[in-house]
Design a protein around this motif. Structure first.
Motif, PDB file in Angstrom:
ATOM      1  N   SER A  34       0.820  -1.223   0.000  1.00  0.00           N
ATOM      2  CA  SER A  34       0.000   0.000   0.000  1.00  0.00           C
ATOM      3  C   SER A  34       0.846   1.261   0.000  1.00  0.00           C
ATOM      4  O   SER A  34       0.306   2.357  -0.129  1.00  0.00           O
ATOM      5  N   THR A  35       2.127   1.108   0.218  1.00  0.00           N
ATOM      6  CA  THR A  35       2.952   2.301   0.459  1.00  0.00           C
ATOM      7  C   THR A  35       3.693   2.753  -0.805  1.00  0.00           C
ATOM      8  O   THR A  35       3.765   2.017  -1.788  1.00  0.00           O
ATOM      9  N   TYR A  41       8.948  -1.060   2.846  1.00  0.00           N
ATOM     10  CA  TYR A  41       8.303  -2.309   2.388  1.00  0.00           C
ATOM     11  C   TYR A  41       8.783  -2.640   0.974  1.00  0.00           C
ATOM     12  O   TYR A  41       9.069  -3.796   0.647  1.00  0.00           O
ATOM     13  N   GLU A  73      -4.832  -2.887   1.801  1.00  0.00           N
ATOM     14  CA  GLU A  73      -4.181  -4.034   2.451  1.00  0.00           C
ATOM     15  C   GLU A  73      -5.193  -5.174   2.627  1.00  0.00           C
ATOM     16  O   GLU A  73      -4.890  -6.334   2.368  1.00  0.00           O
ATOM     17  N   SER A  91       0.706  -4.392   6.916  1.00  0.00           N
ATOM     18  CA  SER A  91       0.698  -4.191   8.366  1.00  0.00           C
ATOM     19  C   SER A  91      -0.285  -5.188   8.971  1.00  0.00           C
ATOM     20  O   SER A  91      -1.019  -5.863   8.240  1.00  0.00           O
ATOM     21  N   ASN A 146       6.647  -2.428  10.276  1.00  0.00           N
ATOM     22  CA  ASN A 146       6.140  -1.134   9.825  1.00  0.00           C
ATOM     23  C   ASN A 146       6.812  -0.083  10.713  1.00  0.00           C
ATOM     24  O   ASN A 146       7.451   0.824  10.223  1.00  0.00           O
ATOM     25  N   ARG A 149       4.473   3.963  15.701  1.00  0.00           N
ATOM     26  CA  ARG A 149       3.605   4.950  15.057  1.00  0.00           C
ATOM     27  C   ARG A 149       3.573   6.265  15.836  1.00  0.00           C
ATOM     28  O   ARG A 149       3.564   6.261  17.082  1.00  0.00           O
ATOM     29  N   ARG A 170      -7.665   9.667  11.299  1.00  0.00           N
ATOM     30  CA  ARG A 170      -7.812   8.429  10.512  1.00  0.00           C
ATOM     31  C   ARG A 170      -7.075   7.308  11.235  1.00  0.00           C
ATOM     32  O   ARG A 170      -5.943   7.504  11.704  1.00  0.00           O
ATOM     33  N   MET A 172      -6.371   2.773  11.170  1.00  0.00           N
ATOM     34  CA  MET A 172      -6.506   1.541  10.398  1.00  0.00           C
ATOM     35  C   MET A 172      -7.795   0.836  10.828  1.00  0.00           C
ATOM     36  O   MET A 172      -8.331   1.106  11.898  1.00  0.00           O
ATOM     37  N   PHE A 193      -5.684   3.182   3.634  1.00  0.00           N
ATOM     38  CA  PHE A 193      -4.556   4.097   3.533  1.00  0.00           C
ATOM     39  C   PHE A 193      -4.534   4.854   2.196  1.00  0.00           C
ATOM     40  O   PHE A 193      -4.142   6.018   2.131  1.00  0.00           O
ATOM     41  N   ASN A 210       1.201   7.127  11.953  1.00  0.00           N
ATOM     42  CA  ASN A 210       1.983   6.157  11.189  1.00  0.00           C
ATOM     43  C   ASN A 210       3.454   6.272  11.580  1.00  0.00           C
ATOM     44  O   ASN A 210       3.871   7.278  12.161  1.00  0.00           O
ATOM     45  N   VAL A 214       6.609   5.945   6.829  1.00  0.00           N
ATOM     46  CA  VAL A 214       5.388   6.149   6.044  1.00  0.00           C
ATOM     47  C   VAL A 214       5.111   7.646   5.906  1.00  0.00           C
ATOM     48  O   VAL A 214       4.814   8.152   4.811  1.00  0.00           O
TER      49      VAL A 214
HETATM   50  O1  PAF Z   1      -1.618   3.196   8.100  1.00  0.00           O
HETATM   51  C1  PAF Z   1      -1.638   2.142   7.455  1.00  0.00           C
HETATM   52  O2  PAF Z   1      -2.656   1.737   6.895  1.00  0.00           O
HETATM   53  C2  PAF Z   1      -0.362   1.301   7.400  1.00  0.00           C
HETATM   54  O3  PAF Z   1       0.518   1.705   8.379  1.00  0.00           O
HETATM   55  C3  PAF Z   1       0.338   1.376   6.027  1.00  0.00           C
HETATM   56  C4  PAF Z   1       0.814   2.766   5.731  1.00  0.00           C
HETATM   57  C5  PAF Z   1      -0.611   0.937   4.895  1.00  0.00           C
HETATM   58  C6  PAF Z   1       1.550   0.464   6.027  1.00  0.00           C
HETATM   59  O4  PAF Z   1       1.240  -0.863   6.294  1.00  0.00           O
END
Ligand code: PAF
Length: 325
Positions: A34-35, A41, A73, A91, A146, A149, A170, A172, A193, A210, A214
């Motif tokens: 996703s990054t 990653y 993800e 993650s 990851n 945070r 926001r 996860m 994300f 995060n 990130v």
């Molecule tokens: O915030 C998230 O969703 C996760 O930390 C991320 C950036 C997708 C990395 O796994």
């Protein structure tokens, strides 16, 4: 045609057939993240792919698709279950929806430093939780990272839990993250994300949290003024392969992939640590105002998450719905 020429022509045809792409079934493993491409990653995924290509003499090619090109993800993990995607590095954010016990690793202030994280993840607890993935059609190739945070926002510097009051943040998509932010007095909004940068830019949300790697690779400094080094969650990552794909590989290929994944994990943890050492200053240089709150009052404010019945039930062995809100 003379006998000699006929033989030479036959040998040539055979050679062409042997090396022709039609006869040579190369295995492609698509690996989604996703990054952003520069994030740790993707550096680790490229490194893993290089090792696999070298050790299989090019028979297996890992193709890395960053920046949620293949979905969120959660979408990617579902893709592994269906066999429509071969690999992902994710993650633990979505993983509690598949194996509830993973929520253990989402608890706030669970680990004090990286060494404790690695001891638990690579030890009996981490291994027994990772082993459960095969029951839902996916296979862990190891706990990556990851990172710790930290909170960014566009409203004000964060120094105490009181500064979190009312911040639209926001998180996860897992109830442990929602409960944690509620306990701090913020208004959590679960979101994939891939939608986050625009949500911050358009001020649909004020804040996000995060690891530095990130925050920096996603250029959140363009849309967030304040960075608070809260380190409130340690966020593990996991390299996953579809069980469907795994079963198509020979034992020798499985061995190569397992070993390459272990080496890529060590590499990724190293670059993650380096990112943490360097990127706070880099974010400050981009104009972010950095604070270093005392973590103790934050940890005290979120202590109740550990005893929330839905969380206890999920971690203690409930089904995948147990921890949902
Ligand atoms: O915030 C998230 O969703 C996760 O930390 C991320 C950036 C997708 C990395 O796994």
């Amino acid at each position: 045609m003379s006998r000699k020429r006929f033989l030479a022509a036959t040998v040539l045809c055979l050679a062409v057939l042997i090396i022709s792409p039609a006869c040579y079934a190369k295995t492609i493993l698509k690996l989604g993240t996703s990054t952003q491409p520069t994030h740790i990653y993707n550096q680790a995924a490229e490194y893993f792919g290089k090792l696999v290509a070298e050790r299989t003499s090019g028979d297996i090619e890992v193709q890395v698709f960053p920046a949620a090109q293949l979905g969120s993800e959660r979408d990617m993990v579902e893709g592994l279950q269906l066999g429509s995607l071969e690999m992902t590095l994710t993650s633990t954010g979505p993983m509690g929806n598949f194996v509830p016990q993973v929520k253990l690793f989402n608890l706030p202030f669970l680990f004090k430093d990286r060494e404790s994280c690695y001891r638990v993840l690579d030890g009996e607890i981490g291994t027994s939780i990772a082993d459960r993935f095969t029951t839902v059609g996916i296979r862990s190739l190891g706990w990556f990272e990851n990172g710790f945070r930290n909170i960014t926002n566009s409203k004000r510097p964060i120094n105490t839990p009181e500064d979190m009051a009312g911040l639209k943040i926001r998180v996860m998509e897992d109830d442990v993250f929602i409960l944690t932010m509620k306990a701090l007095g913020a208004s959590p909004l679960p979101m994939a994300f891939g939608e986050l940068y625009t949500a911050l830019e358009q001020k649909t949300v004020d804040a996000q949290e995060n690891p530095l790697a990130v925050i920096h690779s996603s250029r959140f400094f363009e849309v967030q003024k304040h960075l608070a080094m809260t380190g409130h969650f340690y966020s593990p990552a996991v390299l996953l392969i579809s069980e469907i794909t795994w079963k198509t590989l020979t034992p020798e290929q499985q061995q190569i992939i397992t070993e390459a994944a272990a080496e890529a994990r060590t590499y990724e943890r190293e670059i993650s640590m380096k990112a943490d050492q360097e990127l706070e200053a880099a974010c400050a240089k981009e104009g972010m105002e950095v604070t270093h709150p005392d973590k103790a009052p934050f940890a005290a404010a979120v202590a109740g998450v550990y005893t929330t019945p839905s969380v206890v039930k999920a971690i203690g062995g409930g089904d995948a719905e147990a921890g949902q809100q």
